[in-house]
Scaffold this motif. Structure first.
Motif, PDB file in Angstrom:
ATOM      1  N   ALA A   5       8.502 -80.308  68.320  1.00 48.70           N
ATOM      2  CA  ALA A   5       9.655 -79.444  67.853  1.00 48.70           C
ATOM      3  C   ALA A   5      10.657 -80.264  67.094  1.00 48.70           C
ATOM      4  O   ALA A   5      10.763 -79.512  66.052  1.00 48.70           O
ATOM      5  N   ASP A   6      10.687 -81.576  67.312  1.00 48.95           N
ATOM      6  CA  ASP A   6      11.517 -82.300  66.244  1.00 48.95           C
ATOM      7  C   ASP A   6      10.771 -82.355  65.020  1.00 48.95           C
ATOM      8  O   ASP A   6      11.471 -82.376  63.894  1.00 48.95           O
ATOM      9  N   LEU A   7       9.370 -82.475  65.011  1.00 49.14           N
ATOM     10  CA  LEU A   7       8.614 -82.547  63.780  1.00 49.14           C
ATOM     11  C   LEU A   7       8.683 -81.401  63.043  1.00 49.14           C
ATOM     12  O   LEU A   7       8.959 -81.228  61.621  1.00 49.14           O
ATOM     13  N   ALA A   8       8.706 -80.244  63.731  1.00 43.29           N
ATOM     14  CA  ALA A   8       8.751 -78.751  63.207  1.00 43.29           C
ATOM     15  C   ALA A   8      10.265 -78.797  62.333  1.00 43.29           C
ATOM     16  O   ALA A   8      10.206 -78.253  61.242  1.00 43.29           O
ATOM     17  N   ALA A   9      10.929 -79.097  63.306  1.00 39.62           N
ATOM     18  CA  ALA A   9      12.517 -78.923  62.606  1.00 39.62           C
ATOM     19  C   ALA A   9      12.493 -79.739  61.282  1.00 39.62           C
ATOM     20  O   ALA A   9      13.182 -79.682  60.317  1.00 39.62           O
ATOM     21  N   ALA A  10      11.710 -81.158  61.319  1.00 40.46           N
ATOM     22  CA  ALA A  10      11.760 -81.934  60.051  1.00 40.46           C
ATOM     23  C   ALA A  10      10.989 -81.457  58.917  1.00 40.46           C
ATOM     24  O   ALA A  10      10.968 -82.052  57.977  1.00 40.46           O
ATOM     25  N   GLY A  11      10.430 -80.298  59.227  1.00 37.63           N
ATOM     26  CA  GLY A  11       9.260 -79.774  58.160  1.00 37.63           C
ATOM     27  C   GLY A  11       7.964 -80.003  58.230  1.00 37.63           C
ATOM     28  O   GLY A  11       7.112 -79.907  57.138  1.00 37.63           O
ATOM     29  N   TYR A  12       7.451 -80.789  59.117  1.00 40.59           N
ATOM     30  CA  TYR A  12       6.342 -80.878  59.463  1.00 40.59           C
ATOM     31  C   TYR A  12       5.300 -80.087  60.288  1.00 40.59           C
ATOM     32  O   TYR A  12       5.917 -79.376  61.214  1.00 40.59           O
ATOM     33  N   ASP A  13       4.127 -79.509  59.828  1.00 41.12           N
ATOM     34  CA  ASP A  13       3.165 -78.712  60.327  1.00 41.12           C
ATOM     35  C   ASP A  13       2.382 -79.375  61.100  1.00 41.12           C
ATOM     36  O   ASP A  13       0.884 -79.011  60.908  1.00 41.12           O
ATOM     37  N   MET A  14       2.648 -80.391  62.068  1.00 42.69           N
ATOM     38  CA  MET A  14       1.565 -81.170  62.780  1.00 42.69           C
ATOM     39  C   MET A  14       2.211 -81.450  64.187  1.00 42.69           C
ATOM     40  O   MET A  14       3.633 -81.531  64.065  1.00 42.69           O
ATOM     41  N   SER A  15       1.377 -81.898  65.084  1.00 42.67           N
ATOM     42  CA  SER A  15       1.851 -82.284  66.226  1.00 42.67           C
ATOM     43  C   SER A  15       2.079 -83.898  66.148  1.00 42.67           C
ATOM     44  O   SER A  15       1.620 -84.455  65.149  1.00 42.67           O
ATOM     45  N   VAL A  16       2.753 -84.209  67.094  1.00 43.22           N
ATOM     46  CA  VAL A  16       3.055 -85.796  67.144  1.00 43.22           C
ATOM     47  C   VAL A  16       1.841 -86.535  67.256  1.00 43.22           C
ATOM     48  O   VAL A  16       1.375 -87.600  66.318  1.00 43.22           O
ATOM     49  N   GLY A  17       0.823 -85.980  67.792  1.00 41.35           N
ATOM     50  CA  GLY A  17      -0.493 -86.748  68.276  1.00 41.35           C
ATOM     51  C   GLY A  17      -1.395 -86.593  66.823  1.00 41.35           C
ATOM     52  O   GLY A  17      -1.687 -87.965  66.378  1.00 41.35           O
ATOM     53  N   GLU A  18      -1.338 -85.808  66.068  1.00 40.84           N
ATOM     54  CA  GLU A  18      -1.971 -85.420  64.878  1.00 40.84           C
ATOM     55  C   GLU A  18      -1.406 -86.467  63.696  1.00 40.84           C
ATOM     56  O   GLU A  18      -2.054 -87.081  62.924  1.00 40.84           O
TER      57      GLU A  18
END
Ligand code: C5P
Length: 234
Positions: free
Chosen positions: A123-136
């Motif tokens: 969710a933090d990555l999505a909020a920062a504009g990334y369309d990927m999971s942490v693992g990916e």
């Protein structure tokens, strides 16, 4: 990789002042030969202190997680290399990693990339504009780090196996989030014992509070070195 046991323990000097850090280093004596200095101490006189540690024969890991335009990163890395540090962290953005590798040219300094901060979830990555999971994202950045010629990665013990497959045997994997059996986890969520982390394939362990907040830091560090030793012999 052939490392002596003692060298595999890096103690995080997460302390407010040079005086506190000096007292800790003197208590730990010959048990510890490698120290990590982060924002807190670096911005409180920790860089001249680091130079003193290096002059005294200790190794220093500067955990400054650099990230800026390439020219600025490369020049900053040149200065860190001149200081004589052994490890320096940068964020795992391709431009930043390339600049860091260029900046350390010829020095013994090794660049470690931080793939995704462990405080980030999907969710933090999505909020920062990334369309990927942490693992990916962590896997993609580890592969980029390898291709760019970065020396190593900082990763949790749980990720060591997967990242070793991507990084290959030559990259250095440095692992925080280590807790000897029975010690408090603090704010670390993904923890592993020193022995398990070494068995999982970590090259170096970064350990702070279980040592610097122990009633007897030297005894705590001695016990961890003994645990690393027994895991290495297996
Ligand atoms: O006190 P503790 O053993 O948890 O300290 C771990 C050290 O490793 C701290 O300096 C922390 O900033 C650092 N670190 C971490 N997790 C990361 C990267 C660095 O705990 N992903």
């Amino acid at each position: 990789m052939s490392l002596n046991t003692r060298e595999r323990l890096i103690v995080a000097l997460d302390l407010p002042s040079v005086a506190a850090a000096e007292a800790m280093v003197s208590r730990l004596g010959d048990t510890v030969g490698f120290y990590k200095i982060g924002y807190q101490l670096a911005f409180a006189g920790g860089l001249p202190f680091a130079a003193g540690l290096i002059a005294a024969g200790k190794q220093v890991f500067l955990d400054l997680k650099l990230h800026d335009i390439g020219n600025t990163v490369a020049k900053g890395v040149e200065s860190v290399a001149q200081l004589g540090a052994t490890f320096l962290t940068v964020h795992a953005y391709p431009q930043t990693m390339k600049a860091a590798v260029e900046g350390k040219r010829g020095a013994k300094l090794r660049i470690l990339a931080v793939t995704v901060l462990t405080s980030y979830d999907d969710a933090d990555l999505a909020a920062a504009g990334y369309d990927m999971s942490v693992g990916e994202l962590a896997a993609a950045r580890a592969a980029q780090a390898r291709d760019i010629g970065v020396d190593g990665l900082v990763c949790s013990a749980e990720e060591v196996g997967k990242l070793r497959d991507i990084a290959g045997p030559g990259m250095t994997l440095v692992t925080p989030g280590i807790r000897p059996a029975g010690s408090a986890s603090g704010d670390q969520k993904r923890i592993m014992t020193p022995a398990r982390a070494i068995e999982a394939g970590a090259d170096y362990l970064v350990i702070g509070r279980p040592i610097v907040e122990a009633r007897d830091p030297k005894a705590a560090a001695d016990a961890i070195v003994a645990e690393i030793e027994s895991a290495t012999r297996k």
